[in-house]
Write a protein that holds these residues in place. Structure first.
Motif, PDB file in Angstrom:
ATOM      1  N   LEU A  39      52.228  35.899  47.921  1.00  0.00           N
ATOM      2  CA  LEU A  39      51.854  34.656  48.195  1.00  0.00           C
ATOM      3  C   LEU A  39      51.674  34.522  49.814  1.00  0.00           C
ATOM      4  N   TYR A  40      50.626  33.848  49.940  1.00  0.00           N
ATOM      5  CA  TYR A  40      50.152  33.361  51.468  1.00  0.00           C
ATOM      6  C   TYR A  40      50.902  31.885  51.675  1.00  0.00           C
ATOM      7  N   TRP A  41      51.501  31.753  52.924  1.00  0.00           N
ATOM      8  CA  TRP A  41      52.040  30.326  53.179  1.00  0.00           C
ATOM      9  C   TRP A  41      51.218  29.865  54.150  1.00  0.00           C
ATOM     10  N   LEU A  55      45.133  37.105  45.626  1.00  0.00           N
ATOM     11  CA  LEU A  55      44.259  37.495  44.659  1.00  0.00           C
ATOM     12  C   LEU A  55      44.044  39.064  44.727  1.00  0.00           C
ATOM     13  N   GLY A  56      44.171  39.638  45.842  1.00  0.00           N
ATOM     14  CA  GLY A  56      44.055  41.083  46.020  1.00  0.00           C
ATOM     15  C   GLY A  56      45.200  41.912  45.564  1.00  0.00           C
ATOM     16  N   PHE A  57      46.284  41.263  44.966  1.00  0.00           N
ATOM     17  CA  PHE A  57      47.226  41.869  44.236  1.00  0.00           C
ATOM     18  C   PHE A  57      46.964  41.794  42.668  1.00  0.00           C
ATOM     19  N   ASP A  58      47.200  42.990  42.198  1.00  0.00           N
ATOM     20  CA  ASP A  58      47.186  43.144  40.788  1.00  0.00           C
ATOM     21  C   ASP A  58      48.352  42.817  40.025  1.00  0.00           C
ATOM     22  N   ARG A  59      48.771  41.920  39.189  1.00  0.00           N
ATOM     23  CA  ARG A  59      50.264  41.592  38.658  1.00  0.00           C
ATOM     24  C   ARG A  59      50.451  42.781  37.834  1.00  0.00           C
ATOM     25  N   TRP A  71      40.103  33.829  49.055  1.00  0.00           N
ATOM     26  CA  TRP A  71      39.419  32.848  50.027  1.00  0.00           C
ATOM     27  C   TRP A  71      40.547  32.703  51.152  1.00  0.00           C
ATOM     28  N   VAL A  72      41.832  32.923  50.716  1.00  0.00           N
ATOM     29  CA  VAL A  72      42.754  32.631  51.846  1.00  0.00           C
ATOM     30  C   VAL A  72      42.629  33.723  52.933  1.00  0.00           C
ATOM     31  N   GLN A  73      42.705  35.048  52.447  1.00  0.00           N
ATOM     32  CA  GLN A  73      42.351  36.183  53.311  1.00  0.00           C
ATOM     33  C   GLN A  73      41.185  36.129  54.054  1.00  0.00           C
ATOM     34  N   LYS A  86      48.642  36.901  56.371  1.00  0.00           N
ATOM     35  CA  LYS A  86      49.307  38.046  55.636  1.00  0.00           C
ATOM     36  C   LYS A  86      50.167  37.373  54.531  1.00  0.00           C
ATOM     37  N   CYS A  87      49.944  38.021  53.117  1.00  0.00           N
ATOM     38  CA  CYS A  87      50.686  37.689  52.353  1.00  0.00           C
ATOM     39  C   CYS A  87      52.028  38.301  52.264  1.00  0.00           C
ATOM     40  N   SER A  88      53.268  37.633  51.623  1.00  0.00           N
ATOM     41  CA  SER A  88      54.433  38.240  51.467  1.00  0.00           C
ATOM     42  C   SER A  88      54.981  38.449  49.937  1.00  0.00           C
ATOM     43  N   TRP A  89      56.016  39.204  49.789  1.00  0.00           N
ATOM     44  CA  TRP A  89      56.558  39.528  48.510  1.00  0.00           C
ATOM     45  C   TRP A  89      57.091  38.369  47.843  1.00  0.00           C
ATOM     46  N   ALA A  90      56.580  37.998  46.661  1.00  0.00           N
ATOM     47  CA  ALA A  90      57.137  36.723  46.024  1.00  0.00           C
ATOM     48  C   ALA A  90      57.134  36.958  44.442  1.00  0.00           C
ATOM     49  N   TYR A  91      57.928  37.849  44.185  1.00  0.00           N
ATOM     50  CA  TYR A  91      58.366  38.115  42.519  1.00  0.00           C
ATOM     51  C   TYR A  91      59.054  36.838  42.066  1.00  0.00           C
ATOM     52  N   ALA A  92      58.752  36.670  40.746  1.00  0.00           N
ATOM     53  CA  ALA A  92      59.599  35.467  40.277  1.00  0.00           C
ATOM     54  C   ALA A  92      59.927  35.572  38.749  1.00  0.00           C
ATOM     55  N   VAL A  93      60.890  34.982  38.143  1.00  0.00           N
ATOM     56  CA  VAL A  93      61.528  35.199  36.790  1.00  0.00           C
ATOM     57  C   VAL A  93      61.885  34.009  36.271  1.00  0.00           C
ATOM     58  N   GLN A  94      61.924  33.861  34.971  1.00  0.00           N
ATOM     59  CA  GLN A  94      62.633  32.614  34.582  1.00  0.00           C
ATOM     60  C   GLN A  94      64.132  32.859  34.067  1.00  0.00           C
ATOM     61  N   VAL A  95      64.893  31.932  34.550  1.00  0.00           N
ATOM     62  CA  VAL A  95      66.265  31.957  34.391  1.00  0.00           C
ATOM     63  C   VAL A  95      67.053  30.872  33.697  1.00  0.00           C
TER      64      VAL A  95
END
Length: 202
Positions: A39-41, A55-59, A71-73, A86-95
């Motif tokens: 994610l970008y903030w 969007l440059g990162f492929d899930r 467009w952010v970049q 710059k974007c930062s690591w932002a993995y997520a999960v349902q809990v």
């Protein structure tokens, strides 16, 4: 796709219920898959901050391919360096949050998640299994005066003592209509990102 004026929110929408890791012990059960993303903030003129997915990162491939227009970049610069943000690591999960008893989305912490992966590989367990999974226990501790002075430690001893446990009937009721994490947090197209970014920045 452009939005009609009456449909524009004017900023990035907040979606879903999110679990916030609090000081002390946090207990949750991971369900479903893990969403790899960066994610970008972005901060606007009003000093509001909103997340935009890189969007440059492929899930699926879990790597940067930079195939899709981001467009952010392309348009947002870091005010300190003058370079693209710059974007930062932002993995997520349902809990299942054991404190609230609700199904929520947890934005994972990188070191915490890496420690959990190591523990699960060493122990040969899958925390997301409905029948042989387990509650994850994380201790959050402040280490200084700044917001980033925080440690997140996996409580391996307590998790080992608790062992694996099947989801309860109440848990199963919560997850009976569980959507994939990709559906819960859909990825914007380049056009959707540009529309949302333009609206947020203006």
């Amino acid at each position: 796709m452009a939005l009609a004026f009456n449909d524009v929110n004017g900023s990035a929408k907040k979606g879903g219920n999110y679990m916030k890791l609090e000081d002390g012990e946090n207990v949750f059960r991971m369900v479903g898959g893990v969403l790899p993303r960066y994610l970008y903030w972005v901060t606007n003129a009003n000093k509001d901050t909103a997340p935009f997915e890189c969007l440059g990162f492929d899930r699926e491939k879990e790597r940067f391919t930079n195939i899709e227009k981001d467009w952010v970049q392309a348009t947002v610069m870091d005010p300190k360096t003058g370079e693209p943000i710059k974007c930062s690591w932002a993995y997520a999960v349902q809990v299942i949050n054991r404190k609230t008893g609700k199904l929520e989305v947890l934005n994972l912490k990188k070191k915490m998640f890496e420690a959990l992966i190591k523990y699960c590989k060493d122990a040969g367990v899958d925390p997301t299994s409905y029948t042989e999974g387990f509650d994850v226990i994380v201790d959050r501790k402040k280490t200084g005066i700044h917001a980033y002075n925080v440690d997140y430690d996996i409580n391996v001893v307590k998790m080992m003592k608790a062992g694996t446990v099947k989801l309860s009937p109440e848990d199963l009721e919560l997850v009976k209509d569980l959507k994939s994490i990709d559906e819960a947090i859909p990825r914007q197209t380049a056009e959707e990102q540009k529309t949302a970014l333009d609206a947020f920045l203006s």
